[in-house]
Design a protein around this motif. Structure first.
Motif, PDB file in Angstrom:
ATOM      1  N   LEU A  16     129.109  22.235 111.893  1.00  0.00           N
ATOM      2  CA  LEU A  16     128.983  22.045 110.443  1.00  0.00           C
ATOM      3  C   LEU A  16     129.733  23.143 109.687  1.00  0.00           C
ATOM      4  O   LEU A  16     130.360  22.889 108.643  1.00  0.00           O
ATOM      5  CB  LEU A  16     127.514  22.044 110.044  1.00  0.00           C
ATOM      6  N   LEU A  17     129.669  24.377 110.202  1.00  0.00           N
ATOM      7  CA  LEU A  17     130.379  25.477 109.565  1.00  0.00           C
ATOM      8  C   LEU A  17     131.892  25.240 109.623  1.00  0.00           C
ATOM      9  O   LEU A  17     132.603  25.420 108.626  1.00  0.00           O
ATOM     10  CB  LEU A  17     130.013  26.793 110.258  1.00  0.00           C
ATOM     11  N   ILE A  18     132.368  24.818 110.795  1.00  0.00           N
ATOM     12  CA  ILE A  18     133.812  24.528 110.932  1.00  0.00           C
ATOM     13  C   ILE A  18     134.200  23.365 110.032  1.00  0.00           C
ATOM     14  O   ILE A  18     135.273  23.369 109.408  1.00  0.00           O
ATOM     15  CB  ILE A  18     134.145  24.231 112.410  1.00  0.00           C
ATOM     16  N   THR A  19     133.310  22.356 109.922  1.00  0.00           N
ATOM     17  CA  THR A  19     133.589  21.202 109.058  1.00  0.00           C
ATOM     18  C   THR A  19     133.727  21.627 107.604  1.00  0.00           C
ATOM     19  O   THR A  19     134.644  21.198 106.888  1.00  0.00           O
ATOM     20  CB  THR A  19     132.468  20.160 109.196  1.00  0.00           C
ATOM     21  N   ARG A  20     132.794  22.475 107.128  1.00  0.00           N
ATOM     22  CA  ARG A  20     132.871  22.948 105.739  1.00  0.00           C
ATOM     23  C   ARG A  20     134.143  23.759 105.506  1.00  0.00           C
ATOM     24  O   ARG A  20     134.794  23.630 104.460  1.00  0.00           O
ATOM     25  CB  ARG A  20     131.636  23.785 105.409  1.00  0.00           C
ATOM     26  N   GLU A  21     134.506  24.568 106.483  1.00  0.00           N
ATOM     27  CA  GLU A  21     135.693  25.402 106.307  1.00  0.00           C
ATOM     28  C   GLU A  21     136.974  24.564 106.308  1.00  0.00           C
ATOM     29  O   GLU A  21     137.900  24.833 105.545  1.00  0.00           O
ATOM     30  CB  GLU A  21     135.758  26.458 107.423  1.00  0.00           C
ATOM     31  N   THR A  22     137.020  23.542 107.166  1.00  0.00           N
ATOM     32  CA  THR A  22     138.216  22.676 107.167  1.00  0.00           C
ATOM     33  C   THR A  22     138.294  21.864 105.881  1.00  0.00           C
ATOM     34  O   THR A  22     139.394  21.583 105.380  1.00  0.00           O
ATOM     35  CB  THR A  22     138.192  21.738 108.381  1.00  0.00           C
ATOM     36  N   ALA A  23     137.124  21.454 105.337  1.00  0.00           N
ATOM     37  CA  ALA A  23     137.132  20.750 104.045  1.00  0.00           C
ATOM     38  C   ALA A  23     137.656  21.674 102.950  1.00  0.00           C
ATOM     39  O   ALA A  23     138.441  21.266 102.080  1.00  0.00           O
ATOM     40  CB  ALA A  23     135.724  20.260 103.714  1.00  0.00           C
TER      41      ALA A  23
END
Length: 535
Positions: free
Chosen positions: A232-239
């Motif tokens: 989820l952290l990686i997802t937020r950062e890629t967004a």
């Protein structure tokens, strides 16, 4: 900003998938375990009933079986054997023990012995000589009776009901000569099957549920902490990476370790750094490209201005009709043409093709065109012009460029055409009603080797004759099927439009080339020059 919980999120889907997996796995293990146990259970019953059948077989006299069937009269031996079979039935808790002889058609059988356990509800006892029909049994049952009676093979049959079931073991009864004379069948009830099945299913179900719940709780905690949260952290950062043009926060530094998620986090950080550098480089490259594009536009215009573009070229020479065109494959090209009056009575025509494309070829073209015109205006013939220009182009030609060229000088008053060919395609002439190639042995291209001699040729152009000079970009134009336009198609097109003006002829030839090529890209410069000596 923290994302709200959603059943479509990974944090919800993974535990749900895990629950389904645990349910499936528990069901599969329980089913397989049940099947394995039932096989062992049936094997145990088979061994037990086979032993009881062998014991029961020891009580009867095989040599007397056929006599009992024929006379249907009992004796002391039959009575003793029947008593022992009854005792065995009760003590071994068997449902039935019976000895029968099937008829030849296996449609009925005659009973020799039959015992029924007292606890069997509605149990029916068949007496000596009583006949029972076999027509109600299926084909598989009859075939197995035949195997026992004819082949002497034992037959084991398990039957399950809602209350339990029973197992039937049938073995052959032999006389003293070894002949199969009857079938001994022992039926043992399996009343404990239902109880066992219910107990087993409940035990496995509760064990599976408890183990699955414990496993799920532990696994979900590990999954959320070690996998879901980092994802989820990686997802937020890629967004954020996408929204802010490659910029991310420092949150990914909280993901430690050497596993795939840590590697992915480091990759996203590196991607952000590389993307920012790429955007910066792209900004500079775009600016540079726009500058180069503007310069190429200027170069294109300069090259176009260097080629003669006024048609008809000379108002004071109405006997000259001429039109020419040059279409580069890139912004600028290596093809060129030129025509000019050497003096009041001599008219020069030049068509050339520099090796290569783009700006380098265009610069070499400018040099070649300028030298050719300057040397020609000094009064030299085509062959000597080529010899002098060739030597000049060879000097300092480190890039290895060369030029194919065709040059002709027409004496207007007489129609005498002197020409030379430096490795160029042969022109096409319309002379005395014939359209054909003006063939001559070509010499080496210009700038190929210093000190090369060039031959001069002559041709008489009558009034009304045409001369079509072109570069190999015309005949080598290629369509999507890798087919060349070719010389024969060019001759045919010129013959078709030979009555048109020079301008219209070139227009129609180019239209035919475009129709042939279709959507395939242009790989080479296309240059054409059409000259008519008018009457």
């Amino acid at each position: 900003m923290e994302k709200k919980f959603s059943f479509s999120s990974l944090a919800a889907k993974l535990p749900i998938y895990l629950a389904f997996f645990c349910i499936f796995l528990s069901t599969a293990i329980g089913f397989v375990s049940y099947k394995v146990f039932m096989r062992l259970f049936e094997r145990q019953y088979r061994d037990v009933t086979e032993q009881f059948a062998e014991t029961a077989l020891s009580y009867i006299d095989g040599d007397s079986i056929e006599r009992y069937a024929q006379t249907q009269e009992v004796d002391e031996a039959w009575i003793e054997a029947d008593r022992k079979l009854d005792v065995l039935t009760v003590t071994a808790y068997l449902a039935y023990i019976y000895v029968t002889i099937p008829d030849e058609t296996y449609e009925s059988r005659i009973y020799i012995y039959d015992t029924v356990h007292p606890d069997i509800v509605n149990g029916k006892k068949y007496y000596l000589g009583q006949v029972n029909s076999l027509k109600r049994y299926d084909e598989d049952y009859i075939n197995n009776l035949k195997k026992v009676m004819i082949d002497g093979e034992p037959y084991i049959r398990f039957a399950y009901t809602s209350t339990g079931g029973h197992v039937t073991t049938s073995i052959p009864v032999k006389d003293s000569s070894g002949k199969n004379v009857a079938i001994m069948s022992v039926v043992k009830p399996m009343s404990e099957v239902k109880e066992f099945k219910d107990t087993y299913i409940k035990a496995v179900a509760w064990a599976a549920i408890c183990i699955s719940i414990v496993f799920m709780v532990i696994f979900v905690i590990i999954l959320v902490v070690r996998v879901v949260k980092p994802i989820l952290l990686i997802t937020r950062e890629t967004a954020q990476f996408a929204r802010h043009h490659g910029h991310i926060s420092n949150s990914l530094s909280r993901i430690h370790g050497k596993n795939e998620l840590a590697i992915l986090a480091r990759s996203v950080e590196k991607m952000s750094t590389d993307m920012n550098q790429y955007i910066e480089d792209l900004t500079h490259a775009t600016a540079e490209k726009e500058r180069l594009s503007a310069e190429l536009d200027v170069a294109t215009q300069i090259q176009a201005n260097m080629l003669p573009r006024i048609f008809p070229p000379y108002k004071n020479h109405p006997e000259i009709e001429l039109f020419a065109s040059m279409n580069p494959a890139k912004e600028v090209g290596g093809d060129f043409y030129d025509f000019f009056m050497v003096d009041d009575d001599n008219f020069a025509i030049i068509v050339g093709d520099v090796s290569g494309k783009g700006v380098p070829a265009a610069l070499f073209m400018v040099i070649a065109k300028t030298l050719l015109k300057n040397v020609t205006l000094q009064g030299f013939g085509p062959a000597e012009v080529f010899e002098r220009v060739n030597n000049q182009l060879c000097e300092g030609n480190d890039a290895g460029f060369f030029v194919t060229c065709w040059m002709g000088i027409l004496t207007i008053s007489t129609g005498k055409l002197r020409f030379a060919n430096a490795g160029h395609t042969s022109p096409i002439v319309y002379h005395d009603g014939k359209i054909e190639f003006l063939v001559s042995k070509p010499n080496l291209m210009l700038a190929g080797m210093e000190g090369m001699p060039y031959a001069e040729h002559k041709f008489d152009m009558n009034k009304g004759d045409h001369l079509f000079v072109y570069t190999d970009g015309v005949t080598e134009a290629t369509n999507a099927n890798n087919e060349l336009y070719g010389e024969e198609r060019l001759i045919s097109t010129i013959r078709k439009f030979s009555g048109e003006s020079s301008r219209e002829l070139l227009k129609n030839v180019r239209a035919d080339i475009d129709a042939f090529v279709g959507k395939a890209p242009q790989f080479d410069d296309i240059t054409m020059l059409e000259f008519l000596r008018k009457a």
